[in-house]
Design an enzyme around this catalytic site. Structure first.
Site, mmCIF file in Angstrom:
data_model
loop_
_atom_site.group_PDB
_atom_site.id
_atom_site.type_symbol
_atom_site.label_atom_id
_atom_site.label_comp_id
_atom_site.label_asym_id
_atom_site.label_seq_id
_atom_site.Cartn_x
_atom_site.Cartn_y
_atom_site.Cartn_z
ATOM 1 C CG HIS A 20 -1.822 1.085 1.379
ATOM 2 N ND1 HIS A 20 -3.105 1.033 0.888
ATOM 3 C CD2 HIS A 20 -1.695 2.300 1.949
ATOM 4 C CE1 HIS A 20 -3.715 2.165 1.162
ATOM 5 N NE2 HIS A 20 -2.877 2.960 1.809
ATOM 6 C CG ASP A 22 -2.030 6.505 1.148
ATOM 7 O OD1 ASP A 22 -3.059 6.628 0.463
ATOM 8 O OD2 ASP A 22 -1.986 5.808 2.177
ATOM 9 C CD GLU A 119 -6.226 4.210 2.427
ATOM 10 O OE1 GLU A 119 -5.920 3.845 3.562
ATOM 11 O OE2 GLU A 119 -5.491 4.925 1.716
ATOM 12 C CG HIS A 146 -9.806 6.062 5.097
ATOM 13 N ND1 HIS A 146 -9.588 7.214 5.803
ATOM 14 C CD2 HIS A 146 -8.584 5.518 4.868
ATOM 15 C CE1 HIS A 146 -8.290 7.378 6.000
ATOM 16 N NE2 HIS A 146 -7.649 6.353 5.430
ATOM 17 C CG HIS A 192 -8.608 2.279 7.128
ATOM 18 N ND1 HIS A 192 -8.261 3.190 8.103
ATOM 19 C CD2 HIS A 192 -7.641 2.365 6.185
ATOM 20 C CE1 HIS A 192 -7.139 3.799 7.764
ATOM 21 N NE2 HIS A 192 -6.734 3.309 6.602
ATOM 22 C CG HIS A 213 -2.732 0.127 4.981
ATOM 23 N ND1 HIS A 213 -3.824 -0.173 4.199
ATOM 24 C CD2 HIS A 213 -2.991 1.370 5.486
ATOM 25 C CE1 HIS A 213 -4.687 0.821 4.237
ATOM 26 N NE2 HIS A 213 -4.204 1.771 5.027
ATOM 27 C CG ASP A 282 -0.299 3.739 5.462
ATOM 28 O OD1 ASP A 282 -0.672 4.106 4.335
ATOM 29 O OD2 ASP A 282 -0.848 4.103 6.510
#
Length: 395
Positions: A20, A22, A119, A146, A192, A213, A282
């Site tokens: 993962h 971002d 996500e 999330h 999440h 993650h 992450d």
């Protein structure tokens, strides 16, 4: 001698770390998604760039298209499309990167393979057609939540008060979302999600799922992590937990190091075996990583630590690459088995969404009489048509 020391820089892409990332979030925050203002090869404002990916022996990334929960019920779909656009552009405009959509494509890529994920289920606005259109754009994974609930699934976080429900962690529409993701061949991501939602999905999904993650709750008792009973269900499902590196999730504090991250790998291995583990990291999604694992160039430090703990090369090859590919192939196998099933036409009820921005798609009812300027009558429809016909004939 370690496997990393036996490997020349020429073939570092053989160490594909699928996890993962971002970076797209940082592109919006720092550069307003303007790739012309961003140097992908060397950039100190982010934790991910080509130079450090090469140093970390990274050959594969799962890039997340993420938008804030505050966009839910507003412009989340548009914002998600913009994030998908910037990921696609980044991965197609740079010769070192390649956009892929299949397990085979990821396995065969000689570049940094890019897989797109979403996500947060709020990005589809409770619409299965929107989910299918995201798939057409190359999305192959979606986290059901999330840090906010959706109308159909529950988050592990209580930060936002959206869609609070009791004993309804995965609604009938939520099950329809999971079914459609199974039919399409999309990885269902439970990072999440609340434990109850995760438990419901693990019992319902026909395909393996992932925690993209998340770490081990037994080592750090944060609700974002996964308890042992869910790990056991995950093994039964054939899915994968990809360990998060964020200090608050691995050490329950900002004091973390490579050793405590390795403890999570060791614990999960003891409970469900090394074949169920991947790397989630992450990077660029959180602030505060363990000492020695500050950015994507630092992966070798973790591998060396696991080697020192007697992890075998076969186990490490699985963690780095093969476990993810195996789970992804199984998801694609379920898709192939479901080819006879038509796209779902299930719709969520307006009472479940409870969103004033959501409109009923019906024709407006015209009033019997209309007035302009408060009291002046408008031209009658028949007279207006007669006037238009006369005008046409006079031309």
């Amino acid at each position: 001698m370690s496997i990393l020391k036996q490997t020349s820089r020429r073939d570092y892409f053989s160490f594909s770390l699928l996890r993962h990332n971002d970076l797209a979030l940082r592109l919006r925050m720092h550069f307003k998604n303007k790739l012309s203002n961003f140097s992908i090869h060397n950039n100190s404002k982010v934790a991910t760039d080509i130079r450090r990916l090469a140093a970390g022996h990274v050959g594969g990334q799962v890039f997340a298209a993420y938008v804030l929960c505050t966009a839910q019920d507003k412009d989340a779909v548009r914002l998600t499309l913009e994030q998908i656009d910037v990921i696609r552009r980044m991965c197609t405009e740079n010769p070192e990167m390649e956009l892929v959509t299949t397990a085979e494509g990821m396995r065969n890529s000689a570049k940094i393979a890019c897989l797109i994920s979403i996500e947060g289920g709020h990005s589809i606005d409770s619409s299965l057609p929107a989910l299918r259109m995201f798939y057409q754009l190359g999305v192959r994974s979606m986290a059901l939540t999330h840090n906010c609930n959706t109308p159909w699934a529950e988050s592990s976080s209580s930060f936002y008060q959206n869609y609070q429900r009791k004993n309804n962690s995965l609604t009938d529409f939520g099950k329809a979302v999971v079914n459609e993701m199974n039919r399409l061949g999309m990885l269902v991501d439970l990072s999440h999600s609340s434990w109850e939602t995760a438990r419901a999905v693990l019992k319902h999904s026909a395909a393996p799922v992932i925690f993209s993650h998340s770490s081990a709750y037994a080592i750090c008792n944060n609700v974002r992590n996964v308890p042992d009973d869910l790990l056991l269900l995950l093994k039964e499902n054939g899915g994968l937990i990809m360990v998060n590196f964020y200090s608050s999730f691995v050490a329950c504090s900002y004091n973390a190091n490579v050793s405590i991250v390795a403890d999570h790998f060791d614990h999960i291995k003891r409970v469900i075996g090394a074949k169920s583990i991947g790397i989630g990291a992450d990077y660029d999604g959180a602030q505060g990583f363990p000492k020695g694992l500050e950015d994507v160039s630092k992966y070798p430090a973790l591998i060396e630590e696991l080697i020192s703990r007697n992890w075998t090369e076969e186990e490490l090859a699985g963690v780095l690459r093969l476990n993810f590919l195996r789970a992804f192939r199984k998801v694609e196998k379920v898709r192939d088995d479901f080819l006879h099933i038509s796209p779902s036409e299930v719709e969520i009820s307006l009472s479940e969404v409870n969103n004033s921005c959501r409109v009923m798609l019906i024709h407006p009812v015209l009033p019997k009489s209309s007035h302009r300027n408060g009291n002046a009558p408008l031209m009658p429809v028949k007279a207006l048509i007669y006037f238009i016909l006369l005008w046409i004939q006079s031309q």
